[in-house]
Structure formats: structure tokens, C-alpha cells
Write an enzyme that holds these catalytic residues in place. Sequence first.
Site, short mmCIF file in Angstrom:
data_model
loop_
_atom_site.label_atom_id
_atom_site.label_comp_id
_atom_site.label_asym_id
_atom_site.label_seq_id
_atom_site.Cartn_x
_atom_site.Cartn_y
_atom_site.Cartn_z
N LYS A 203 0.69 -1.08 -0.42
CA LYS A 203 -0.06 -0.11 -0.04
C LYS A 203 0.99 1.05 -0.12
O LYS A 203 0.45 2.26 -0.25
CB LYS A 203 -1.20 -0.58 1.23
CG LYS A 203 -0.35 -0.13 2.16
CD LYS A 203 -1.39 0.06 3.12
CE LYS A 203 -0.88 -0.36 5.35
NZ LYS A 203 -0.55 1.19 5.49
N THR B 157 9.20 -0.64 6.25
CA THR B 157 9.54 0.16 6.93
C THR B 157 11.51 0.06 6.70
O THR B 157 12.02 1.23 6.64
CB THR B 157 9.89 -0.23 8.11
OG1 THR B 157 7.93 -0.22 8.45
CG2 THR B 157 10.12 0.61 9.49
N CYS B 158 11.97 -1.24 6.63
CA CYS B 158 13.80 -1.15 7.07
C CYS B 158 14.07 -0.14 5.84
O CYS B 158 15.23 0.53 5.93
CB CYS B 158 14.06 -2.90 6.32
SG CYS B 158 15.91 -2.50 6.12
N GLY C 225 12.35 6.88 25.63
CA GLY C 225 12.12 6.27 25.21
C GLY C 225 13.75 5.62 25.40
O GLY C 225 14.32 6.78 24.17
N VAL D 219 16.48 0.32 21.43
CA VAL D 219 17.08 -0.22 20.38
C VAL D 219 17.25 1.86 19.62
O VAL D 219 17.73 2.38 19.38
CB VAL D 219 17.42 -0.46 18.96
CG1 VAL D 219 17.74 -0.62 17.98
CG2 VAL D 219 17.43 -2.17 19.67
N ASP E 134 7.53 -8.08 11.70
CA ASP E 134 7.22 -7.40 12.63
C ASP E 134 5.66 -8.00 12.88
O ASP E 134 5.07 -7.99 14.20
CB ASP E 134 7.33 -6.09 12.28
CG ASP E 134 8.55 -5.70 12.94
OD1 ASP E 134 10.05 -6.26 12.50
OD2 ASP E 134 8.91 -4.54 12.35
N HIS F 233 45.66 -11.27 12.13
CA HIS F 233 45.74 -10.44 13.55
C HIS F 233 46.47 -9.20 12.73
O HIS F 233 47.58 -9.46 11.56
CB HIS F 233 47.27 -10.66 14.14
CG HIS F 233 48.22 -9.75 14.83
ND1 HIS F 233 47.11 -9.63 16.18
CD2 HIS F 233 48.53 -9.35 14.37
CE1 HIS F 233 47.83 -8.53 16.60
NE2 HIS F 233 49.31 -8.67 15.90
C1 LIG Z 1 13.99 3.71 12.87
C2 LIG Z 1 13.84 1.91 12.37
C3 LIG Z 1 15.14 1.63 12.65
C4 LIG Z 1 15.87 -0.21 12.17
N1 LIG Z 1 16.99 -0.31 12.43
C5 LIG Z 1 17.29 -1.37 12.09
C6 LIG Z 1 18.01 -2.98 12.33
O1 LIG Z 1 19.04 -1.47 11.93
N2 LIG Z 1 18.48 -3.51 11.49
C7 LIG Z 1 17.26 -4.13 11.61
O2 LIG Z 1 17.46 -5.37 11.81
N3 LIG Z 1 15.45 -3.38 12.09
C8 LIG Z 1 15.57 -2.88 12.03
N4 LIG Z 1 14.27 -1.93 12.49
C9 LIG Z 1 13.49 -2.98 12.43
C10 LIG Z 1 13.20 -2.70 10.52
O3 LIG Z 1 12.79 -1.94 10.27
C11 LIG Z 1 12.18 -4.54 10.92
O4 LIG Z 1 12.34 -5.36 11.76
C12 LIG Z 1 11.60 -4.88 9.51
O5 LIG Z 1 11.04 -3.76 8.48
C13 LIG Z 1 10.50 -5.90 8.96
O6 LIG Z 1 9.86 -6.25 8.44
P1 LIG Z 1 8.97 -6.28 7.74
O7 LIG Z 1 8.75 -7.44 5.70
O8 LIG Z 1 7.92 -7.53 8.77
O9 LIG Z 1 8.27 -4.98 7.32
P2 LIG Z 1 7.62 -3.62 6.90
O10 LIG Z 1 9.39 -3.62 6.75
O11 LIG Z 1 7.42 -3.14 7.82
O12 LIG Z 1 6.85 -4.12 5.49
C14 LIG Z 1 5.87 -4.24 5.58
C15 LIG Z 1 5.05 -3.02 4.63
O13 LIG Z 1 3.88 -3.82 4.05
C16 LIG Z 1 2.56 -2.79 3.76
N5 LIG Z 1 1.29 -3.30 4.29
C17 LIG Z 1 0.98 -2.76 5.06
N6 LIG Z 1 -0.64 -3.64 4.86
C18 LIG Z 1 -0.79 -3.64 4.23
C19 LIG Z 1 -2.03 -4.17 3.89
N7 LIG Z 1 -2.99 -4.01 4.48
N8 LIG Z 1 -2.07 -3.98 2.81
C20 LIG Z 1 -0.85 -4.17 1.71
N9 LIG Z 1 0.42 -3.65 2.10
C21 LIG Z 1 0.29 -3.51 3.43
C22 LIG Z 1 3.61 -1.33 4.79
O14 LIG Z 1 3.09 0.06 3.55
C23 LIG Z 1 5.26 -2.19 4.22
O15 LIG Z 1 5.81 -1.37 3.32
C24 LIG Z 1 13.96 -0.61 12.31
C25 LIG Z 1 13.03 0.20 12.62
C26 LIG Z 1 13.08 1.20 12.61
C27 LIG Z 1 11.68 1.64 12.51
#
Ligand SMILES: Cc1cc2nc3c(=O)[nH]c(=O)nc-3n(C[C@H](O)[C@H](O)[C@H](O)COP(=O)(O)OP(=O)(O)OC[C@H]3O[C@@H](n4cnc5c(N)ncnc54)[C@H](O)[C@@H]3O)c2cc1C
Length: 452
Positions: free
Chosen positions: A34, A40-41, A174, A177, A308, A439
Site C-alpha cells: 500500500k 519500514t526497513c 524511550g 534501540v 514484525d 592479526h
Molecule cells: C528507525 C528504525 C530503525 C531500524 N533499524 C533496524 C536495523 O538496523 N536492523 C534491523 O534488523 N531492523 C531494524 N529496524 C526494524 C526493521 O525495519 C523491521 O524489523 C523490518 O522492516 C520488518 O520487516 P517486515 O517485512 O516484517 O515489515 P515492514 O518492513 O514494516 O514492511 C511491511 C510492508 O507492508 C505494507 N503493508 C502493511 N499493511 C498492508 C496491507 N494491508 N496491504 C498492503 N500493504 C501493507 C507496509 O506499507 C510495508 O511496506 C528498524 C526499524 C525502525 C523503525
Amino acid sequence: MSKSDIIIIGAGPGGYRAAELAAKQGLSVTVFEKERVGGTCLNVGCIPTKCLARNAELLLSLSDAAAFGVENLSYAFNFQTTIQRKDQVVDSLRQGVETILSHPSVSVVRAHAAFKDEHTVIADGNEYEADHIIIATGSSSKTLPIDIAEGCEVLDSSDLLSLGQLPKSICIIGAGVIGMEFASIFNAFGVEVTVVEFLKECLPVLDSDIAKRLRKMLEKRGITFHLQCAVSGISKDGVAFVNKKGKTECVQAEKVLMAVGRKPNTEGLGLDAIDVSLERGAVPVDASSFRVVGSAGSPLGSVYAIGDANGLQMLAHAAEMQAAHVVNQLLGKADDIRLDIMPAAIFTTPEAACVGLSEDECKNRGIDYACRKSFWRANGKAMAMGESDGMLKLLTGSDGLILGCHAFGAHAADIIQEVSSLMCRRTTVCQLADMVHIHPTLSEILKTAAEG
Ligand SMILES: Cc1cc2nc3c(=O)[nH]c(=O)nc-3n(C[C@H](O)[C@H](O)[C@H](O)COP(=O)(O)OP(=O)(O)OC[C@H]3O[C@@H](n4cnc5c(N)ncnc54)[C@H](O)[C@@H]3O)c2cc1C
């Protein structure tokens, strides 16, 4: 109605990785996204923050240049250029994800998807059917249930990544991380940073001793911490909190960041249609198969939740490996993926990282353990780099197997990655001590600990 082998809802690291692996194995995939692919990553998480963390590291090195004989440096920090560079990196990597998703077996539907039943989703009024559906909808920032006065702007991590101008001061609510990474970054950018945390120590994922030492380092750099303090409200006067003595205090800051954790994205997903109720805000799954568990308590036959969305391990690499595990199951392939060994890093300057048990956990669980420590200041490469701050704790059981390793110091994440690989192969501490390490390298810090 369009039909594919797999439907994936969400194109973050979990979703796009599942699509890539499934398509390579000849399965047809429909991915729903969407917002922007990469999730997010890529767009507002790991990658943009690491771009800013690199800037922070560079600025801190420059501030120490005289110690290396580089004198009379004159430079100015341009925040807009920093943000532009971050955007360029993100755009270029997003193009890479678009390329992955342009595989002929993958269709991308750029719309919000919701369940109709266990094999069908609806998006933009159209129905799409598949044998299997993978929920990979990710997470969003949480907020505290506190009074926020009208007109007071409270930012989340995504807002902070798109600031047009550097603020003079910031209060971060907070010390997890995300809060700690931003505290380190904005402090290096010359912003006055105050962190307010409810718990006794920052970074509860880390060994408390290591977390404390890292915090003390950041305090020396000028970050103010208020620990064991409960934020009670935000008004024009600032962020109000009750300190550990029960007194109310207030932090004045130009910007406020709320960094109190993440909640799985499930709104509007239509989980009712497949009879699934959230557990602690997340999509409940069977932890070995990632099959979604229905309200009746048994796993559904065709629906999975990874990354997530299931709230188990909110890390990009966890999402990717859960994706691989689910695709392997769909293909009937056994794998050796050890999701119980999950390394994690905190990209402050210096970094911190961990895998497995901390010393606190060993004590609390009554485990018979040994703790071997080693220090960056005793390592030749660290001293040559001018990176003498850091400590590593290696925890081993009575059988010599590695139980965990927690560290802070330059490139701690790379060292922890080595431990993680060794744990996957059930290496003992004696075997580790017998392994040749180059080393001089920082990885000798681990070998030194193993030698005891
Ligand atoms: C500031 C920040 C820094 C981070 N740094 C790290 C790091 O250094 N290392 C690390 O391992 N993790 C890090 N993370 C965590 C990491 O970003 C997440 O764990 C990771 O993105 C999860 O991946 P995902 O595929 O589960 O979901 P996401 O990356 O959140 O992707 C989910 C996608 O689903 C889409 N979506 C949601 N609902 C719907 C729907 N109903 N229909 C269509 N699309 C939809 C969203 O738009 C999104 O694009 C960080 C997070 C943040 C916020």
C-alpha cells in the site's frame, strides 16, 4: 478473479524476500503493497538510520582528528546534504527491490489488501485468490497513552528522518534501540539530546553491564539521561515526567521523539474474516511453522505471518529468514535455519550487539555458566584505530557450548556475527580458541575472550 500460488501482503524485507525466493523456485506470486516497496526497513528504518549513523561516525572522527595529527581542520556540517545522501541511498536500494519484484512470476498490486477468506484477499474492490497467503504487513511506531497538549508536535522515527532542519534540542522518550540510535546520531550532529526512560537502564536487550558502560560513554559525549522516569504529559512547557523520587520534572526541547516501541500493522487487514484474534497486539503464529493460529487455538492450513506482523523478533533479518523458512515449507524443503539464534545490533557510535543469553539471563535462569570478558583497549587493531572503548562478554555453559555474547565497541556487530555463526554450528569455547584469527583484527577480541 486473479489466481496465484502465493499471495504476500506487504513488500518489506519479509514480503519481498518471500516473493523473490518463491518466484525463483517457479511459484507464481502476487504481492500487495500500500505504500513503497522495501517497507519500514528500507524507507524509514534500518537503511536511512544507518546513513545518518555513518554521518555521525564521520563527524565524531573529525572532532578527534587532532589526536591523529590532522590539525586546523575547517568544515561545516550541511544537514540538508546528509538528508539528500540518505534519500539517494534509499532510492537506489528501492530500485533494486523493484527489480526483484519485476520477476515474470511476480505481480505487484499497489493497494491495501484485506482478507475475504483463507484463500482470498480484496484490494481496490478486486478479489485475488491463492493456495497460500503470507501476512508480512510489518509494524508502526507506538505512542504512550499520555496527555499531549494541543499544538504540541510529537514526532515518530519516520518524521525525524524527514526533518528539513536540524533542531537545537531534542527530547527522546524511550532508550530502546531506536531511541538510542537517534540519541547518538543527533548528539554527533551537535543537537542537545535528553533521553527519558522508564526502566532502570537503557537497551534492555543488552547485558545490563554492557548497556550501562555504553550509556556512560554517551553521557560523556553530552547526552543527558533520565532513567526510571515515567513521562506523564507533553505541553508547551516541555516533556513532563515523574522521577524515581516521585517528583515531577520537565525537559524543554525544540523537538520531541516518541520511541517507545513498535506495534504490528493489522488495522484493516480483515483478520475477523479468517477468525483470527490478535495476541498482545500481534498476529498469533505457531513459532516453528509461522502458520497463523485461529481463535479456536489451532493453526490455519494456508495462512502464515512473518516479520514484525507476528511480533516475535522485530528485526529485518528475522523477517527475511522467517520468509525463507515459510517458502521452504511451501516447497516441501527441509532447512537448517536457526531462528532461535538471532543476533541483533544497535548502531550507536560505538556499536553494541548481542546474540543469545546475557549474563543477567544466565543468573536469572540459574544456569551454570562461565563469563569471559575481553576489552577493546587490549586489542592491537582497536588501539591503532583509536577505538579503545569497548567490552565483550562471552557466556559459556558447563559443557563449553557458547550460550551468548554481548558487546559494545567499534564494529561490535561484526564480532557478534561470528559468534552467531559459531553458535549455529554448536562450537565450543575450546574449539573457538583453537581457530586462527587474522592479526591484527577486532575479531581477536573474541578469540582473547575464548582463551580465557
Ligand atoms: C528507525 C528504525 C530503525 C531500524 N533499524 C533496524 C536495523 O538496523 N536492523 C534491523 O534488523 N531492523 C531494524 N529496524 C526494524 C526493521 O525495519 C523491521 O524489523 C523490518 O522492516 C520488518 O520487516 P517486515 O517485512 O516484517 O515489515 P515492514 O518492513 O514494516 O514492511 C511491511 C510492508 O507492508 C505494507 N503493508 C502493511 N499493511 C498492508 C496491507 N494491508 N496491504 C498492503 N500493504 C501493507 C507496509 O506499507 C510495508 O511496506 C528498524 C526499524 C525502525 C523503525
